[in-house]
Design a protein around this motif. Structure first.
Motif, PDB file in Angstrom:
ATOM      1  N   PHE A 126      12.029  19.633   5.898  1.00  0.00           N
ATOM      2  CA  PHE A 126      13.369  20.224   5.968  1.00  0.00           C
ATOM      3  C   PHE A 126      14.079  19.889   7.282  1.00  0.00           C
ATOM      4  CE2 PHE A 126      16.453  23.624   6.687  1.00  0.00           C
ATOM      5  CZ  PHE A 126      17.113  23.652   5.466  1.00  0.00           C
ATOM      6  N   MET A 127      13.282  19.530   8.307  1.00  0.00           N
ATOM      7  CA  MET A 127      13.882  19.155   9.599  1.00  0.00           C
ATOM      8  C   MET A 127      14.660  17.845   9.467  1.00  0.00           C
ATOM      9  SD  MET A 127      12.916  21.448  11.884  1.00  0.00           S
ATOM     10  CE  MET A 127      12.983  20.736  13.500  1.00  0.00           C
ATOM     11  N   GLY A 172       7.057  32.009  10.911  1.00  0.00           N
ATOM     12  CA  GLY A 172       5.932  32.954  10.917  1.00  0.00           C
ATOM     13  C   GLY A 172       6.307  34.203  10.143  1.00  0.00           C
ATOM     14  N   ARG A 209       6.221  26.468   7.585  1.00  0.00           N
ATOM     15  CA  ARG A 209       7.039  25.700   8.531  1.00  0.00           C
ATOM     16  C   ARG A 209       7.167  24.322   7.874  1.00  0.00           C
ATOM     17  NH1 ARG A 209       6.832  29.245  12.865  1.00  0.00           N
ATOM     18  NH2 ARG A 209       4.817  30.247  13.202  1.00  0.00           N
ATOM     19  N   THR A 269      11.382  37.982  13.095  1.00  0.00           N
ATOM     20  CA  THR A 269      10.354  37.292  13.870  1.00  0.00           C
ATOM     21  C   THR A 269       9.766  38.286  14.860  1.00  0.00           C
ATOM     22  OG1 THR A 269       9.925  35.605  15.555  1.00  0.00           O
ATOM     23  CG2 THR A 269      12.197  36.370  15.413  1.00  0.00           C
ATOM     24  N   ARG A 320      16.765  18.105   3.579  1.00  0.00           N
ATOM     25  CA  ARG A 320      17.813  19.120   3.358  1.00  0.00           C
ATOM     26  C   ARG A 320      18.687  18.745   2.163  1.00  0.00           C
ATOM     27  NH1 ARG A 320      17.674  19.014   9.057  1.00  0.00           N
ATOM     28  NH2 ARG A 320      19.581  17.821   9.293  1.00  0.00           N
ATOM     29  N   GLY A 369      14.211  29.401  14.533  1.00  0.00           N
ATOM     30  CA  GLY A 369      14.168  28.091  13.879  1.00  0.00           C
ATOM     31  C   GLY A 369      14.748  28.158  12.473  1.00  0.00           C
ATOM     32  N   SER A 370      14.380  29.192  11.753  1.00  0.00           N
ATOM     33  CA  SER A 370      14.865  29.340  10.366  1.00  0.00           C
ATOM     34  C   SER A 370      16.380  29.510  10.333  1.00  0.00           C
ATOM     35  CB  SER A 370      14.198  30.549   9.712  1.00  0.00           C
ATOM     36  OG  SER A 370      12.809  30.398   9.749  1.00  0.00           O
ATOM     37  N   SER A 414      10.965  32.356   5.991  1.00  0.00           N
ATOM     38  CA  SER A 414      10.630  31.080   6.627  1.00  0.00           C
ATOM     39  C   SER A 414      10.079  31.308   8.031  1.00  0.00           C
ATOM     40  CB  SER A 414      11.905  30.235   6.666  1.00  0.00           C
ATOM     41  OG  SER A 414      11.784  29.130   7.530  1.00  0.00           O
ATOM     42  N   GLY A 445      13.012  33.478  11.698  1.00  0.00           N
ATOM     43  CA  GLY A 445      13.262  33.506  13.131  1.00  0.00           C
ATOM     44  C   GLY A 445      14.327  32.513  13.554  1.00  0.00           C
ATOM     45  N   ARG A 501       5.729  33.263  21.755  1.00  0.00           N
ATOM     46  CA  ARG A 501       6.128  31.857  21.915  1.00  0.00           C
ATOM     47  C   ARG A 501       6.718  31.661  23.308  1.00  0.00           C
ATOM     48  NH1 ARG A 501       6.669  27.776  17.750  1.00  0.00           N
ATOM     49  NH2 ARG A 501       6.166  29.359  16.237  1.00  0.00           N
TER      50      ARG A 501
HETATM   51  N1  LIG Z   1      16.780  22.532  14.156  1.00  0.00           N
HETATM   52  C1  LIG Z   1      16.392  22.737  12.892  1.00  0.00           C
HETATM   53  N2  LIG Z   1      17.006  22.107  11.875  1.00  0.00           N
HETATM   54  C2  LIG Z   1      16.638  22.297  10.591  1.00  0.00           C
HETATM   55  N3  LIG Z   1      15.621  23.112  10.223  1.00  0.00           N
HETATM   56  C3  LIG Z   1      14.972  23.762  11.191  1.00  0.00           C
HETATM   57  C4  LIG Z   1      15.318  23.615  12.576  1.00  0.00           C
HETATM   58  N4  LIG Z   1      14.471  24.385  13.301  1.00  0.00           N
HETATM   59  C5  LIG Z   1      13.642  24.955  12.418  1.00  0.00           C
HETATM   60  N5  LIG Z   1      13.938  24.604  11.150  1.00  0.00           N
HETATM   61  C6  LIG Z   1      13.239  24.994   9.912  1.00  0.00           C
HETATM   62  O1  LIG Z   1      12.833  26.352   9.986  1.00  0.00           O
HETATM   63  C7  LIG Z   1      11.419  26.432   9.869  1.00  0.00           C
HETATM   64  C8  LIG Z   1      10.908  27.619  10.627  1.00  0.00           C
HETATM   65  O2  LIG Z   1      11.208  27.464  12.009  1.00  0.00           O
HETATM   66  P1  LIG Z   1      10.144  27.913  13.123  1.00  0.00           P
HETATM   67  O3  LIG Z   1       8.826  27.310  12.813  1.00  0.00           O
HETATM   68  O4  LIG Z   1      10.764  27.607  14.430  1.00  0.00           O
HETATM   69  O5  LIG Z   1       9.960  29.475  12.883  1.00  0.00           O
HETATM   70  P2  LIG Z   1      10.976  30.654  13.146  1.00  0.00           P
HETATM   71  O6  LIG Z   1      11.928  30.755  12.025  1.00  0.00           O
HETATM   72  O7  LIG Z   1      11.554  30.532  14.504  1.00  0.00           O
HETATM   73  O8  LIG Z   1      10.001  31.923  13.034  1.00  0.00           O
HETATM   74  P3  LIG Z   1       8.837  32.350  14.041  1.00  0.00           P
HETATM   75  O9  LIG Z   1       9.224  31.903  15.406  1.00  0.00           O
HETATM   76  O10 LIG Z   1       8.791  33.826  13.905  1.00  0.00           O
HETATM   77  O11 LIG Z   1       7.602  31.705  13.552  1.00  0.00           O
HETATM   78  C9  LIG Z   1      10.925  25.088  10.377  1.00  0.00           C
HETATM   79  O12 LIG Z   1       9.641  24.783   9.916  1.00  0.00           O
HETATM   80  C10 LIG Z   1      11.962  24.141   9.787  1.00  0.00           C
HETATM   81  O13 LIG Z   1      11.714  23.888   8.441  1.00  0.00           O
END
Ligand SMILES: Nc1ncnc2c1ncn2[C@@H]1O[C@H](COP(=O)(O)OP(=O)(O)OP(=O)(O)O)[C@@H](O)[C@H]1O
Ligand SMILES: O=P(O)(O)OC[C@H]1O[C@](O)(CO)[C@@H](O)[C@@H]1O
Ligand SMILES: [Mg+2]
Length: 318
Positions: A76-77, A11, A72, A125, A82, A104-105, A9, A102, A171
């Motif tokens: 799901f947010m 990037g 992304r 990430t 969910r 967020g995931s 999930s 990462g 980022r």
């Molecule tokens: N607070 C949150 N609650 C629920 N789901 C979330 C939350 N933050 C992120 N996500 C889910 O995780 C996905 C990936 O998060 P994000 O785009 O921040 O990437 P990441 O996992 O941090 O990876 P990278 O930073 O390497 O791209 C989001 O598109 C969303 O679906």
């Protein structure tokens, strides 16, 4: 546990495939069925699930990107999204889930844990912005890619006595710029953790030019400056030629480094072991070269102590 699901999930990061391979191999070793959920959380909501055999992952350790695809997901947010995801997990009989992604995931994984899912996170990430672990999968490969690009930029700068600005990803985390500079990839560095204003950059450049050094490289983290404005400001103020390169998506691709492959393999196996041993709700990490695990609920908000690498930077670049 009978059926283990794995998804990637956010990037993509080099080494995600090596982590998937390790998860699938460890799952089969323990006698579980392994399934891959494609396109991250969005694929989970949509029920995009495929069976993963050992032969599906056999040759994946050296491949960049993610064989499971990623996304992304704004759906799901939201809580309804969910809830749909939970329903899909139940209908598919998936009783353990491994999320590779990462910061967020892993927040998303924590939300699933709150809803009762047996979930483990694996940090992957290029940004290295998760404080609970010294390294996330992908950071080392990207750092090496950046250094390779910088070396090439330096050759042409040296020949023309030019000043270069190189913008790298990360980022809101400066680790890629910081570690590139520590590895000799830049004389002046500006990161979100240690931001230099444009006059401070000019002053440092001026000092170096006065001491006879005409090819200088300024490395900056993305999202901090308008690069065109920064270039023009330095050119006008110091009467020098400046060229700017934003390295962009070349940084995310490529075959993972040996470090990332080994890290991903260790983390993938450790993630399955955590599930087997009843530690659902945690994420694996690396601290002082040892695999550790941290509660998903405690990850959010943890701030990394970067005093040591910045002190080293001050020493090396003074
Ligand atoms: N607070 C949150 N609650 C629920 N789901 C979330 C939350 N933050 C992120 N996500 C889910 O995780 C996905 C990936 O998060 P994000 O785009 O921040 O990437 P990441 O996992 O941090 O990876 P990278 O930073 O390497 O791209 C989001 O598109 C969303 O679906
Ligand atoms: O692929 P996208 O959605 O444009 O995201 C780019 C962002 O993803 C990352 O590559 C990884 O988080 C960041 O360094 C960058 O800011
Ligand atoms: Mg992130």
């Amino acid at each position: 546990m009978k059926k283990l699901g794995v998804l990637t999930s956010g990037g993509d990061a080099p080494g995600m495939n090596a982590a998937i391979r390790a998860v699938v191999k460890a799952a089969h070793y323990h006698g579980f069925e392994a399934v891959g959920i494609r396109y991250g959380y969005q694929g989970l909501i949509d029920g995009d699930i495929q069976r993963l055999t050992i032969s599906d992952v056999e040759d994946m350790a050296d491949r960049g990107g993610t064989m499971l695809k990623t996304s992304r997901s704004s759906e799901f947010m939201r809580e309804e999204g969910r809830k749909k995801a939970i329903q899909v997990l139940q209908n598919a009989g998936i009783d353990g889930l491994i999320v590779i992604g990462g910061e967020g995931s892993l927040k998303g994984a924590e939300k699933l844990r709150e809803l009762g899912v047996s979930v483990i996170g694996i940090p992957a990430t290029i940004d290295n912005d998760l404080a609970y672990t010294d390294y996330s999968i992908g950071f080392d490969t990207t750092l090496n890619t950046i250094l390779d690009c910088i070396q090439k930029i330096k050759d042409t700068d040296f020949s023309h006595d030019k000043t270069a600005i190189v913008e790298v990803m990360g980022r809101y985390c400066g680790d890629l710029a910081l570690y590139a500079a520590l590895a000799g990839g830049g004389e002046i560095v500006s990161t979100p953790e240690r931001k230099l204003d444009v006059d401070a950059i000019c002053a440092k450049l001026h000092e170096r030019i006065k001491s006879g050094k005409h090819n200088n490289l300024v490395i900056v983290t993305e999202r901090m400056y308008d690069l065109q404005e920064l270039q023009q400001y330095i050119e006008t103020k110091l009467h020098i030629r400046v060229r700017t390169t934003s390295l962009g998506f070349i940084q995310r691709g490529g075959s993972p480094s040996a470090f990332d492959r080994v890290l991903a393999s260790k983390m993938g196996v450790a993630a399955v072991e955590l599930l087997v041993n009843g530690y659902a709700g945690h994420a694996v990490g690396l601290k002082e070269n040892k695999i550790i695990y941290q509660n998903l609920a405690a990850i959010n908000g943890e701030i990394a102590d970067k005093q040591e690498p910045y002190q080293l930077l001050d020493m090396l670049l003074h």
